[in-house]
Scaffold this motif. Structure first.
Motif, PDB file in Angstrom:
ATOM      1  N   PHE A  55      -9.656  14.806   8.065  1.00 12.25           N
ATOM      2  CA  PHE A  55      -9.644  15.267   6.673  1.00 12.25           C
ATOM      3  C   PHE A  55      -9.529  14.095   5.709  1.00 12.25           C
ATOM      4  N   LEU A  56      -8.617  13.163   6.011  1.00 13.70           N
ATOM      5  CA  LEU A  56      -8.447  11.994   5.151  1.00 13.70           C
ATOM      6  C   LEU A  56      -9.737  11.176   5.093  1.00 13.70           C
ATOM      7  N   LYS A  57     -10.350  10.938   6.230  1.00 12.23           N
ATOM      8  CA  LYS A  57     -11.577  10.140   6.260  1.00 12.23           C
ATOM      9  C   LYS A  57     -12.716  10.853   5.533  1.00 12.23           C
ATOM     10  N   GLU A  58     -12.773  12.163   5.673  1.00 14.07           N
ATOM     11  CA  GLU A  58     -13.788  12.947   4.956  1.00 14.07           C
ATOM     12  C   GLU A  58     -13.629  12.780   3.448  1.00 14.07           C
ATOM     13  N   MET A  59     -12.392  12.904   2.978  1.00 16.44           N
ATOM     14  CA  MET A  59     -12.155  12.775   1.539  1.00 16.44           C
ATOM     15  C   MET A  59     -12.448  11.358   1.059  1.00 16.44           C
ATOM     16  N   ARG A  60     -11.973  10.371   1.818  1.00 15.75           N
ATOM     17  CA  ARG A  60     -12.212   8.989   1.401  1.00 15.75           C
ATOM     18  C   ARG A  60     -13.709   8.699   1.305  1.00 15.75           C
ATOM     19  N   ASN A  61     -14.463   9.129   2.314  1.00 19.31           N
ATOM     20  CA  ASN A  61     -15.906   8.860   2.311  1.00 19.31           C
ATOM     21  C   ASN A  61     -16.610   9.578   1.166  1.00 19.31           C
ATOM     22  N   LYS A  62     -16.168  10.804   0.891  1.00 19.17           N
ATOM     23  CA  LYS A  62     -16.787  11.570  -0.197  1.00 19.17           C
ATOM     24  C   LYS A  62     -16.511  10.905  -1.549  1.00 19.17           C
ATOM     25  N   SER A  88      -6.187   4.640  -0.867  1.00 22.07           N
ATOM     26  CA  SER A  88      -5.094   3.810  -0.357  1.00 22.07           C
ATOM     27  C   SER A  88      -4.589   4.315   0.987  1.00 22.07           C
ATOM     28  N   LEU A  89      -4.571   5.628   1.185  1.00 19.35           N
ATOM     29  CA  LEU A  89      -4.202   6.165   2.495  1.00 19.35           C
ATOM     30  C   LEU A  89      -5.194   5.700   3.556  1.00 19.35           C
ATOM     31  N   GLY A  90      -6.471   5.668   3.183  1.00 15.58           N
ATOM     32  CA  GLY A  90      -7.472   5.140   4.104  1.00 15.58           C
ATOM     33  C   GLY A  90      -7.252   3.664   4.391  1.00 15.58           C
ATOM     34  N   SER A  91      -6.845   2.908   3.364  1.00 14.75           N
ATOM     35  CA  SER A  91      -6.547   1.486   3.564  1.00 14.75           C
ATOM     36  C   SER A  91      -5.372   1.309   4.518  1.00 14.75           C
ATOM     37  N   VAL A 106       0.840  -1.203   0.000  1.00 18.88           N
ATOM     38  CA  VAL A 106       0.000   0.000   0.000  1.00 18.88           C
ATOM     39  C   VAL A 106       0.874   1.253   0.000  1.00 18.88           C
ATOM     40  N   VAL A 107       1.905   1.260   0.830  1.00 21.38           N
ATOM     41  CA  VAL A 107       2.808   2.424   0.880  1.00 21.38           C
ATOM     42  C   VAL A 107       3.467   2.646  -0.480  1.00 21.38           C
ATOM     43  N   ASN A 108       3.984   1.578  -1.083  1.00 13.91           N
ATOM     44  CA  ASN A 108       4.628   1.710  -2.395  1.00 13.91           C
ATOM     45  C   ASN A 108       3.637   2.154  -3.461  1.00 13.91           C
ATOM     46  N   SER A 109       2.429   1.626  -3.399  1.00  8.56           N
ATOM     47  CA  SER A 109       1.394   2.007  -4.363  1.00  8.56           C
ATOM     48  C   SER A 109       1.073   3.489  -4.269  1.00  8.56           C
ATOM     49  N   ILE A 110       0.960   4.002  -3.050  1.00 13.07           N
ATOM     50  CA  ILE A 110       0.655   5.420  -2.847  1.00 13.07           C
ATOM     51  C   ILE A 110       1.697   6.286  -3.551  1.00 13.07           C
ATOM     52  N   LEU A 111       2.965   5.967  -3.355  1.00  5.86           N
ATOM     53  CA  LEU A 111       4.031   6.797  -3.922  1.00  5.86           C
ATOM     54  C   LEU A 111       4.115   6.671  -5.439  1.00  5.86           C
ATOM     55  N   GLN A 112       3.935   5.453  -5.966  1.00  5.34           N
ATOM     56  CA  GLN A 112       4.050   5.276  -7.412  1.00  5.34           C
ATOM     57  C   GLN A 112       2.855   5.890  -8.148  1.00  5.34           C
ATOM     58  N   GLU A 172       2.301  13.595   6.500  1.00  6.01           N
ATOM     59  CA  GLU A 172       1.866  13.452   7.895  1.00  6.01           C
ATOM     60  C   GLU A 172       1.406  12.035   8.204  1.00  6.01           C
ATOM     61  N   ILE A 173       0.653  11.425   7.285  1.00  9.23           N
ATOM     62  CA  ILE A 173       0.196  10.049   7.521  1.00  9.23           C
ATOM     63  C   ILE A 173       1.385   9.109   7.636  1.00  9.23           C
ATOM     64  N   PHE A 174       2.380   9.290   6.781  1.00  5.58           N
ATOM     65  CA  PHE A 174       3.580   8.452   6.845  1.00  5.58           C
ATOM     66  C   PHE A 174       4.327   8.663   8.168  1.00  5.58           C
ATOM     67  N   GLU A 175       4.428   9.909   8.609  1.00  7.20           N
ATOM     68  CA  GLU A 175       5.106  10.178   9.878  1.00  7.20           C
ATOM     69  C   GLU A 175       4.363   9.515  11.038  1.00  7.20           C
ATOM     70  N   ARG A 176       3.052   9.584  10.999  1.00  4.71           N
ATOM     71  CA  ARG A 176       2.247   8.961  12.051  1.00  4.71           C
ATOM     72  C   ARG A 176       2.352   7.435  11.985  1.00  4.71           C
ATOM     73  N   PHE A 177       2.413   6.899  10.772  1.00  9.38           N
ATOM     74  CA  PHE A 177       2.573   5.453  10.636  1.00  9.38           C
ATOM     75  C   PHE A 177       3.929   5.024  11.196  1.00  9.38           C
ATOM     76  N   GLY A 178       4.974   5.800  10.909  1.00  7.38           N
ATOM     77  CA  GLY A 178       6.301   5.496  11.440  1.00  7.38           C
ATOM     78  C   GLY A 178       6.308   5.468  12.957  1.00  7.38           C
ATOM     79  N   LYS A 179       5.628   6.430  13.580  1.00 10.31           N
ATOM     80  CA  LYS A 179       5.524   6.470  15.040  1.00 10.31           C
ATOM     81  C   LYS A 179       4.770   5.245  15.556  1.00 10.31           C
TER      82      LYS A 179
END
Length: 316
Positions: A228-235, A166-169, A117-123, A299-306
């Protein structure tokens, strides 16, 4: 080197998050550094789990050399076993070490999905910006500001939609992984599905996690970025697109492209779309999605790293 810039103008690097292609055609940017960090951390996490279950890594590798053919059954297209074949296998009287191995295969599969998923997001993001920088994206160049809509632009914006989904996934996968690590199995007398699947864990069930509300993680309820991410994904899931008409704005001067952007509907301070009645597409803030998407991914990546850092502490 040509850079695919966030403002839609190809050429020299104009932003420290610009994309480019390496010699083998992969899209790269400073965000790519996160993939290397995650790969190291997730491999370490998987090895710690294997050691936790078998006692030593040597014991795990000894079993793995014998049971290696089992690892892809029901998880990969590389295996041709049917579901009936697998049921017959796991319903037989098997040694504890085999059930342990099957369990670790499934955790490994979960971790592998996170990496994919992470690789897919970037590519996909890199592919989006390459096309977003195409000078021929909007034909018949006209000076001044104009809005452009076409089947090609609809397909282009669909790439951004894919990144957001994919960020939501990634949020859901992270919740599953955290729950499984927090509830590592200790009994292996039979085959069972992962605990996270038994309880249908998703990010929306984060209150079941001990890491819930951990500062800087993916599980802070007060994070406007996560909202914000969840709002966009749901929309996107319910409406198809963030805007009723998928479109790109561009500015040209003397026929030369100066900027392209995609507008994002207004958000309030908590990260939710401004709404009144049936209307939720207000654009008074003139926020540019092609810029905000990079800030959000970072930000999502930084939070995932934490989050992964804390998982490593739990398993150790």
């Amino acid at each position: 080197m040509l850079y695919f810039n966030l403002n839609g103008v190809i050429g020299e690097k104009t932003n420290d998050q610009s994309f480019y292609k390496n010699v083998i055609g992969e899209y790269c940017s400073p965000l790519t550094d996160y993939t290397y960090q995650f790969e190291r951390s997730l491999i370490n996490l998987e090895h710690l789990i294997q050691k936790n279950v078998y006692g030593t890594m040597e014991a795990y590798w000894d079993v793995s050399r014998v049971l290696y053919p089992l690892q892809e059954i029901g998880l990969s297209s590389e295996s041709k076993f049917s579901v009936n074949d697998f049921e017959s296998l796991v319903n037989a009287k098997l040694p504890e070490s085999t059930f342990k191995y099957l369990y670790l295969n499934e955790i490994g599969y979960l971790i592998s999905n996170v990496q994919s998923v992470v690789n897919s997001i970037l590519q996909v993001l890199g592919s989006f910006f390459e096309e977003f920088n195409d000078q021929l994206l909007a034909v018949l160049p006209v000076d001044g500001y104009r809005v452009v809509s076409s089947p090609r632009i609809t397909a282009l914006i669909s790439k951004l939609n894919s990144v957001i989904i994919s960020l939501g996934s990634l949020l859901d996968y992270a919740a599953k992984l955290v729950y499984e690590v927090e509830n590592l199995r200790v009994s292996f007398s039979s085959y069972q599905k992962l605990e996270c699947y038994k309880h249908d864990i998703k990010h929306g069930k984060r209150k079941l996690l001990r890491l819930n509300e951990l500062s800087g993680s993916l599980f802070e309820s007060e994070s406007s970025s996560l909202t914000f991410l969840k709002e966009m994904r749901n929309k996107i899931i319910h409406d198809g697109f963030l805007d009723v008409n998928p479109q790109v704005y561009e500015l040209r001067e003397n026929g030369e492209l100066k900027e392209r952007f995609i507008l994002l509907p207004d958000l309030n301070s908590s990260g939710k779309f401004e709404k009144h009645g049936s209307r939720s597409n207000f654009y008074s803030h003139e926020t540019k999605l092609n810029i905000e998407i990079i800030n959000l991914v970072k930000e999502i990546f930084e939070r995932f790293g934490k989050t992964v850092e804390e998982l490593l502490k739990l398993v150790k």
